[in-house]
Write a protein that holds these residues in place. Structure first.
Motif, PDB file in Angstrom:
ATOM      1  N   ASP A   1      48.419  45.430  41.416  1.00 31.00           N
ATOM      2  CA  ASP A   1      47.180  45.393  40.633  1.00 31.00           C
ATOM      3  C   ASP A   1      46.620  43.978  40.510  1.00 31.00           C
ATOM      4  OD1 ASP A   1      47.451  48.072  40.168  1.00 31.00           O
ATOM      5  OD2 ASP A   1      48.313  47.847  38.165  1.00 31.00           O
ATOM      6  N   SER A   2      45.281  43.880  40.490  1.00 32.39           N
ATOM      7  CA  SER A   2      44.639  42.596  40.171  1.00 32.39           C
ATOM      8  C   SER A   2      44.243  42.658  38.700  1.00 32.39           C
ATOM      9  CB  SER A   2      43.386  42.395  41.010  1.00 32.39           C
ATOM     10  OG  SER A   2      43.735  42.253  42.344  1.00 32.39           O
ATOM     11  N   ILE A   3      44.544  41.610  37.953  1.00 35.28           N
ATOM     12  CA  ILE A   3      44.222  41.625  36.526  1.00 35.28           C
ATOM     13  C   ILE A   3      43.473  40.361  36.128  1.00 35.28           C
ATOM     14  CG2 ILE A   3      46.048  43.159  35.716  1.00 35.28           C
ATOM     15  CD1 ILE A   3      47.701  40.653  35.073  1.00 35.28           C
ATOM     16  N   SER A   4      42.695  40.479  35.071  1.00 37.13           N
ATOM     17  CA  SER A   4      42.006  39.306  34.516  1.00 37.13           C
ATOM     18  C   SER A   4      41.667  39.599  33.063  1.00 37.13           C
ATOM     19  CB  SER A   4      40.731  38.997  35.306  1.00 37.13           C
ATOM     20  OG  SER A   4      39.838  40.066  35.176  1.00 37.13           O
ATOM     21  N   LEU A   5      41.258  38.548  32.355  1.00 40.42           N
ATOM     22  CA  LEU A   5      40.828  38.731  30.965  1.00 40.42           C
ATOM     23  C   LEU A   5      39.480  39.481  30.997  1.00 40.42           C
ATOM     24  CD1 LEU A   5      42.237  37.709  28.418  1.00 40.42           C
ATOM     25  CD2 LEU A   5      40.688  35.761  28.399  1.00 40.42           C
ATOM     26  N   SER A   6      39.295  40.433  30.109  1.00 43.36           N
ATOM     27  CA  SER A   6      38.051  41.226  30.117  1.00 43.36           C
ATOM     28  C   SER A   6      36.840  40.346  29.832  1.00 43.36           C
ATOM     29  CB  SER A   6      38.127  42.316  29.053  1.00 43.36           C
ATOM     30  OG  SER A   6      39.081  43.254  29.400  1.00 43.36           O
ATOM     31  N   PRO A   7      35.666  40.744  30.360  1.00 45.26           N
ATOM     32  CA  PRO A   7      34.459  39.971  30.067  1.00 45.26           C
ATOM     33  C   PRO A   7      34.166  40.009  28.563  1.00 45.26           C
ATOM     34  CG  PRO A   7      33.948  42.010  31.275  1.00 45.26           C
ATOM     35  CD  PRO A   7      35.417  41.872  31.263  1.00 45.26           C
ATOM     36  N   GLY A   8      33.687  38.901  28.031  1.00 44.89           N
ATOM     37  CA  GLY A   8      33.398  38.839  26.591  1.00 44.89           C
ATOM     38  C   GLY A   8      34.547  38.238  25.803  1.00 44.89           C
ATOM     39  N   LEU A   9      35.655  37.939  26.488  1.00 43.75           N
ATOM     40  CA  LEU A   9      36.791  37.278  25.831  1.00 43.75           C
ATOM     41  C   LEU A   9      37.018  35.936  26.512  1.00 43.75           C
ATOM     42  CD1 LEU A   9      39.384  40.196  25.588  1.00 43.75           C
ATOM     43  CD2 LEU A   9      38.122  39.196  23.705  1.00 43.75           C
ATOM     44  N   ARG A  10      37.318  34.908  25.728  1.00 46.16           N
ATOM     45  CA  ARG A  10      37.594  33.589  26.318  1.00 46.16           C
ATOM     46  C   ARG A  10      38.550  32.812  25.423  1.00 46.16           C
ATOM     47  NH1 ARG A  10      33.590  30.681  23.328  1.00 46.16           N
ATOM     48  NH2 ARG A  10      32.262  32.267  22.441  1.00 46.16           N
ATOM     49  N   VAL A  11      39.246  31.876  26.050  1.00 48.03           N
ATOM     50  CA  VAL A  11      40.179  31.032  25.300  1.00 48.03           C
ATOM     51  C   VAL A  11      39.459  29.730  24.962  1.00 48.03           C
ATOM     52  CG1 VAL A  11      42.418  29.866  25.349  1.00 48.03           C
ATOM     53  CG2 VAL A  11      42.110  32.038  26.546  1.00 48.03           C
ATOM     54  N   GLU A  12      39.479  29.385  23.671  1.00 45.84           N
ATOM     55  CA  GLU A  12      38.759  28.177  23.233  1.00 45.84           C
ATOM     56  C   GLU A  12      39.538  27.522  22.098  1.00 45.84           C
ATOM     57  OE1 GLU A  12      34.240  28.425  22.924  1.00 45.84           O
ATOM     58  OE2 GLU A  12      34.804  27.929  20.868  1.00 45.84           O
ATOM     59  N   LYS A  13      39.937  26.287  22.272  1.00 45.69           N
ATOM     60  CA  LYS A  13      40.645  25.506  21.245  1.00 45.69           C
ATOM     61  C   LYS A  13      41.809  26.281  20.614  1.00 45.69           C
ATOM     62  CE  LYS A  13      36.449  22.999  20.102  1.00 45.69           C
ATOM     63  NZ  LYS A  13      35.312  22.941  19.198  1.00 45.69           N
ATOM     64  N   GLY A  14      42.657  26.828  21.446  1.00 39.09           N
ATOM     65  CA  GLY A  14      43.845  27.528  20.953  1.00 39.09           C
ATOM     66  C   GLY A  14      43.558  28.867  20.302  1.00 39.09           C
ATOM     67  N   GLU A  15      42.384  29.405  20.548  1.00 37.87           N
ATOM     68  CA  GLU A  15      42.036  30.706  19.978  1.00 37.87           C
ATOM     69  C   GLU A  15      41.475  31.617  21.065  1.00 37.87           C
ATOM     70  OE1 GLU A  15      40.714  29.666  15.411  1.00 37.87           O
ATOM     71  OE2 GLU A  15      39.242  29.387  16.998  1.00 37.87           O
ATOM     72  N   LEU A  16      41.709  32.926  20.872  1.00 37.79           N
ATOM     73  CA  LEU A  16      41.111  33.898  21.769  1.00 37.79           C
ATOM     74  C   LEU A  16      39.821  34.371  21.094  1.00 37.79           C
ATOM     75  CD1 LEU A  16      41.294  35.747  24.302  1.00 37.79           C
ATOM     76  CD2 LEU A  16      42.499  37.396  22.875  1.00 37.79           C
TER      77      LEU A  16
ATOM     78  N   LYS B   1      48.266  29.204  27.142  1.00 41.92           N
ATOM     79  CA  LYS B   1      48.407  28.904  28.576  1.00 41.92           C
ATOM     80  C   LYS B   1      48.378  30.198  29.393  1.00 41.92           C
ATOM     81  CE  LYS B   1      51.137  24.669  28.224  1.00 41.92           C
ATOM     82  NZ  LYS B   1      52.492  24.111  28.381  1.00 41.92           N
ATOM     83  N   ALA B   2      49.080  31.227  28.868  1.00 38.51           N
ATOM     84  CA  ALA B   2      49.154  32.510  29.583  1.00 38.51           C
ATOM     85  C   ALA B   2      47.763  33.131  29.730  1.00 38.51           C
ATOM     86  CB  ALA B   2      50.083  33.468  28.829  1.00 38.51           C
ATOM     87  N   LEU B   3      46.951  33.014  28.668  1.00 39.58           N
ATOM     88  CA  LEU B   3      45.628  33.638  28.718  1.00 39.58           C
ATOM     89  C   LEU B   3      44.649  32.807  29.553  1.00 39.58           C
ATOM     90  CD1 LEU B   3      45.117  35.211  25.176  1.00 39.58           C
ATOM     91  CD2 LEU B   3      46.095  36.158  27.242  1.00 39.58           C
ATOM     92  N   VAL B   4      44.819  31.478  29.543  1.00 35.58           N
ATOM     93  CA  VAL B   4      43.979  30.639  30.414  1.00 35.58           C
ATOM     94  C   VAL B   4      44.253  31.024  31.868  1.00 35.58           C
ATOM     95  CG1 VAL B   4      43.657  28.285  31.272  1.00 35.58           C
ATOM     96  CG2 VAL B   4      43.686  28.717  28.819  1.00 35.58           C
TER      97      VAL B   4
END
Lengths: 82, 286
Positions: free
Chosen positions: B19-34, B51-54
């Motif tokens: 499977d190819s996976i990625s973070l869903s659109p509309g979600l982003r990692v910013e300053k240690g927060e999702l 780090k895992a989510l980046v």
């Protein structure tokens, strides 16, 4: 806040010491929800149930072989099974 | 965490190695927060989870992501916690080929048969007509598959010939649901562009932050009205095309159920009731 079942987080009561992600408890959000299975199941039951009941009421327990509905004149024709 | 781990077992039946996976659109990692743009929520991340989510922000294979997690010293338990959280908020976007989808369907069906239901996660899509249609189609997947078999079975049991109405009713149900959700979106998007559609199994929802009372009230009303109107229109078209006048009856039943979602104990009606309670509270304390 009351999280909805659709988006209920699994780490609701955890803290950063014991979890990798701490849910934002202050986030307020709304949902507009629809449950497909409820709409479909009720529609099927409503349509089939009412026609089946009408068929039994008109033709007896054997029911109807075919049902045609004339929407222009508001008339339903039940061809009973022999 | 060993990179030799079986992704299928690790993910509770959610992912396979291909499977190819990625973070869903509309979600982003910013300053240690999702950051969730749809709800404006900011979930706090442990440094290693960040780090895992980046790493997940770019599309990668499950195996690659597992290797990354390993290099960040994330244990199997911790990685599963991240995955479960993402699954809960519709945070993980999974791409797989048609063959893999068929394979996963068979695996899930066999798990269900064995009485061990697989992990069911929320799927997030952008609130466009394509995203909504796709979500509705997938929410109806079981109906597309089961209805023909059910129609055949019922024709042997029921004392009526209403069975041919079942199959032509499916496009009516589909169009009504798409119209219902899209009507919500048309209004909500004017006030908050980053809204999204969330699907879990056969349940669908539009996710958005709280808005002005009147916007919420109008949005809650237009969905069921649009769903009912389009259901009747589609049933008229399908009825004419399929020469099955009974579809009109099914269309009216479906329209009625769209309107029934305005009742206070379910769907939009419940949202409206919550809104009125909130307003009543504001009025009483002001």
């Amino acid at each position: 806040m009351a999280w909805h079942a659709l988006t209920r987080p699994l780490t609701e009561r955890s803290t950063m010491q014991e979890t990798m992600i701490a849910t934002d408890q202050m986030a307020q959000y709304q949902i507009k929800e629809v449950a497909v299975i409820i709409v479909a199941a009720l529609a099927y039951v409503l349509v089939l149930g009412s026609v089946a009941l009408a068929a039994i009421a008109i033709c007896g327990w054997r029911g109807a072989e075919s049902v045609s509905i004339d929407w222009v004149h508001g008339k339903a024709t039940f061809l009973c099974r022999r | 965490m060993s990179t030799l781990i079986d992704p299928y077992r690790w993910s509770g039946g959610l992912l396979t190695a291909g499977d190819s996976i990625s973070l869903s659109p509309g979600l982003r990692v910013e300053k240690g927060e999702l950051v969730d743009d749809a709800t404006l929520a900011r979930h706090k991340l442990h440094v290693r989870a960040g780090k895992a989510l980046v790493s997940l922000e770019r599309i990668s294979s499950v195996s690659e992501w597992l290797t990354d997690l390993d290099s960040y010293n994330i244990s199997e338990k911790e990685s599963r916690q991240i995955l479960l959280f993402l699954g809960t908020i519709g945070g993980i976007s999974i791409r797989r080929s048609l063959t893999q989808q068929g394979e996963m369907f068979m695996r899930k069906a066999s798990l269900l048969y064995l009485g061990a239901p697989p992990l069911q996660v929320a799927v997030r899509r952008s609130a466009t007509i394509k995203g909504i249609s796709s979500s509705v189609f997938q929410a109806m997947l079981l109906l597309w598959l089961v209805t023909p078999a059910m129609a055949l079975l019922l024709s042997l049991v029921l004392p009526t010939a209403a069975i041919p109405w079942l199959l032509p009713s499916l496009p009516v149900l589909f169009m009504g649901l798409v119209a219902h959700e899209y009507a919500h979106v048309i209004i909500l998007r004017r006030y908050h562009p980053a809204i999204c559609v969330l699907r879990r199994g056969m349940r669908l929802a539009i996710l958005h932050p709280p808005l002005d009372m009147w916007v919420e009230a109008v949005t809650g009303l237009v969905g069921p009205l649009a769903g009912a109107g389009v259901s009747i229109l589609t049933s008229m078209l399908v009825s004419r095309a399929s020469a099955l006048p009974g579809v009109l009856f099914a269309g009216q039943a479906i329209a009625l159920l769209h309107l029934a979602s305005l009742l206070p104990f379910y769907g939009d009606g419940r949202s409206l009731l919550t809104l009125f309670k909130r307003t009543a509270h504001v009025t009483s304390v002001s």
